[in-house]
Design a protein around this motif. Structure first.
Motif, PDB file in Angstrom:
ATOM      1  N   PHE A   1       6.628   5.806  -0.276  1.00 12.93           N
ATOM      2  CA  PHE A   1       5.710   5.028  -0.874  1.00 12.93           C
ATOM      3  C   PHE A   1       5.001   3.998  -0.299  1.00 12.93           C
ATOM      4  CE2 PHE A   1       5.230   1.381  -3.821  1.00 12.93           C
ATOM      5  CZ  PHE A   1       4.499   2.271  -4.842  1.00 12.93           C
ATOM      6  N   ALA A   2       5.761   3.253   0.771  1.00  6.19           N
ATOM      7  CA  ALA A   2       5.342   2.014   1.290  1.00  6.19           C
ATOM      8  C   ALA A   2       4.104   2.470   2.437  1.00  6.19           C
ATOM      9  CB  ALA A   2       6.281   1.249   2.063  1.00  6.19           C
TER      10      ALA A   2
ATOM     11  N   TRP B   1      22.594  10.275  -1.185  1.00  9.63           N
ATOM     12  CA  TRP B   1      21.583   9.658  -2.265  1.00  9.63           C
ATOM     13  C   TRP B   1      20.663   8.495  -1.516  1.00  9.63           C
ATOM     14  CZ3 TRP B   1      19.504  10.910  -6.639  1.00  9.63           C
ATOM     15  CH2 TRP B   1      19.959  11.910  -7.413  1.00  9.63           C
TER      16      TRP B   1
ATOM     17  N   THR C   1      12.197   7.938   0.109  1.00 10.95           N
ATOM     18  CA  THR C   1      11.187   7.879  -0.831  1.00 10.95           C
ATOM     19  C   THR C   1      10.416   6.497  -0.700  1.00 10.95           C
ATOM     20  OG1 THR C   1      12.392   9.162  -2.173  1.00 10.95           O
ATOM     21  CG2 THR C   1      10.902   7.913  -3.394  1.00 10.95           C
ATOM     22  N   LEU C   2      11.395   5.389  -0.427  1.00 13.49           N
ATOM     23  CA  LEU C   2      10.629   3.974  -0.405  1.00 13.49           C
ATOM     24  C   LEU C   2       9.706   3.746   0.810  1.00 13.49           C
ATOM     25  CD1 LEU C   2      13.630   1.925  -1.691  1.00 13.49           C
ATOM     26  CD2 LEU C   2      11.579   2.222  -2.929  1.00 13.49           C
ATOM     27  N   VAL C   3      10.169   4.389   1.880  1.00 11.37           N
ATOM     28  CA  VAL C   3       9.505   4.522   3.083  1.00 11.37           C
ATOM     29  C   VAL C   3       8.028   5.064   3.025  1.00 11.37           C
ATOM     30  CG1 VAL C   3       9.176   4.901   5.457  1.00 11.37           C
ATOM     31  CG2 VAL C   3      11.261   3.733   4.595  1.00 11.37           C
TER      32      VAL C   3
ATOM     33  N   ILE D   1      16.576   7.904  -1.158  1.00 14.34           N
ATOM     34  CA  ILE D   1      16.060   6.625  -1.710  1.00 14.34           C
ATOM     35  C   ILE D   1      15.080   6.078  -0.542  1.00 14.34           C
ATOM     36  CG2 ILE D   1      16.526   4.467  -2.806  1.00 14.34           C
ATOM     37  CD1 ILE D   1      18.540   5.718  -4.496  1.00 14.34           C
ATOM     38  N   THR D   2      16.039   5.691   0.531  1.00  9.88           N
ATOM     39  CA  THR D   2      15.423   4.935   1.707  1.00  9.88           C
ATOM     40  C   THR D   2      14.060   6.018   1.877  1.00  9.88           C
ATOM     41  OG1 THR D   2      17.730   4.413   2.437  1.00  9.88           O
ATOM     42  CG2 THR D   2      15.586   4.240   3.974  1.00  9.88           C
TER      43      THR D   2
END
Length: 141
Positions: A14-15, A3, A10-12, A7-8
């Protein structure tokens, strides 16, 4: 994959998408305002209303467009002078302003065949006998 990595990532992702969108928006150079001095024109709007009322009181068509010959006829008396603004709402770089003074009643037309095809607004403002007038016409070339 656990997980934390998901999540990491996904955030990267998105950024990266947000940064690329900001860069694309900043690089756009074809954004045009309808008018460069919008607020000054808004203050003078009552004068514009008076000019339009004067034109309506004339009771004749002053600005006529011939689509086949691609010309604009100005039905003005000798001595009238003003500006014909050829306004392209989609691209301000194509706008043209033509100053005129009617001295010959036979020569009252403007050739618009050289204009880029599409939607145009003709904005005619003139004065005759000390009275200011304004008429606007929408055309498609």
């Amino acid at each position: 994959m656990d997980w934390g990595k998901g999540i990491t990532l996904t955030l990267v992702a998105f950024a990266a998408i947000m940064i690329s969108m900001v860069v694309i928006c900043v690089k756009q150079d074809d954004i045009h305002l309808v008018s460069q001095n919008y607020y000054e024109e808004e203050i003078k709007y009552q004068e514009q209303i008076d000019k339009v009322a004067n034109t309506v009181a004339l009771g004749r068509e002053v600005l006529a467009f011939d689509g086949q010959l691609k010309k604009v006829d100005l039905n003005l008396p000798v001595g009238a002078k003003g500006v014909l603004h050829l306004f392209r709402p989609s691209d301000a770089r194509l706008d043209q302003k033509i100053d005129f003074e009617i001295t010959d009643p036979a020569a009252q037309s403007v050739n618009v065949a050289d204009l880029k095809p599409g939607y145009w607004r003709l904005k005619l403002s003139w004065s005759e006998n000390g009275v200011d007038y304004y008429e606007e016409k929408k055309i498609t070339i």
